[in-house]
Design a protein around this motif. Structure first.
Motif, PDB file in Angstrom:
ATOM      1  N   LYS A 234       0.925  -1.217   0.142  1.00 44.21           N
ATOM      2  CA  LYS A 234       0.126  -0.077  -0.117  1.00 44.21           C
ATOM      3  C   LYS A 234       0.790   1.190  -0.051  1.00 44.21           C
ATOM      4  O   LYS A 234       0.628   2.253  -0.743  1.00 44.21           O
TER       5      LYS A 234
ATOM      6  N   HIS B 276       1.120   4.299  -3.035  1.00 46.55           N
ATOM      7  CA  HIS B 276       1.205   5.586  -2.863  1.00 46.55           C
ATOM      8  C   HIS B 276       2.415   6.275  -3.429  1.00 46.55           C
ATOM      9  O   HIS B 276       2.308   7.537  -4.027  1.00 46.55           O
TER      10      HIS B 276
ATOM     11  N   THR C 131      -1.834   1.249  -8.214  1.00 46.54           N
ATOM     12  CA  THR C 131      -2.620   0.536  -7.345  1.00 46.54           C
ATOM     13  C   THR C 131      -1.952  -0.582  -6.524  1.00 46.54           C
ATOM     14  O   THR C 131      -0.986  -0.967  -7.166  1.00 46.54           O
ATOM     15  N   THR C 132      -2.471  -0.859  -5.467  1.00 46.69           N
ATOM     16  CA  THR C 132      -1.883  -1.756  -4.589  1.00 46.69           C
ATOM     17  C   THR C 132      -1.637  -3.221  -5.240  1.00 46.69           C
ATOM     18  O   THR C 132      -0.596  -3.842  -5.285  1.00 46.69           O
TER      19      THR C 132
END
Length: 174
Positions: free
Chosen positions: A142, A146, A151-152
């Motif tokens: 995660k 960021h 996306t994760t």
């Protein structure tokens, strides 16, 4: 982290001691990350200085709902990517200084480390970056998402694909 939030609050109030503590806490991690991406001590030193200058300038925009470490690594990631664009590098080489003492243990560690670095350097930059952030800096998928702006799920895919490629290279080399 509570400690980071307290330091940031003090820095925003003008405390140079708190700023020094914050920089000291993350300097080595940011330098090592920059070095692994840029492959040069001098470039990593310059990048690290620029990263902390950028951090100080942007600290007023930092949102506490996000981990400070992730926010700082985002700045580091962006700075290093800018260096790539400026230098138009297609392939990174990592260097490790040799110990002149000729210590057998050192030589063995150097060879092992160089082998791993060379393997990681064969990966596409997006997979290499994900692996460095995960395994060298202990960030979560995660947090990496960021930092890199994906996306994760994409981060997890890059980690998996990178590890699969490394495993295949090692297997084929045996």
């Amino acid at each position: 982290m509570k400690e980071d939030k307290q330091l940031i609050k003090k820095v925003k109030q003008g405390s140079e001691a708190a700023l020094e503590q914050l920089v000291s806490k993350y300097y080595e991690q940011i330098f090592h990350y920059s070095f692994r991406l840029l492959g040069s001590y001098e470039e990593a030193s310059d990048a690290t200085q620029d990263i902390f200058i950028s951090m100080m300038k942007a600290l007023s925009t930092y949102q506490e709902r996000r981990k400070f470490k992730s926010w700082l690594f985002t700045i580091a990631y962006n700075r290093c990517m800018n260096s790539f664009r400026e230098l138009k590098r297609s392939h990174l080489e990592m260097t490790v200084q040799q110990d002149d003492q000729g210590d057998g243990d050192f030589a063995e560690r150097y060879v092992e480390r160089k082998f791993v670095e060379d393997l990681v350097n064969t990966l596409p930059d997006i997979q290499k970056n994900a692996l460095l952030l995960k395994y060298y800096h202990g960030l979560t998928a995660k947090e990496i998402a960021h930092i890199t702006g994906v996306t994760t799920t994409t981060v997890k895919s890059r980690l998996y694909q990178g590890l699969q490629k490394l495993q295949k290279i090692v297997k084929d080399g045996e």
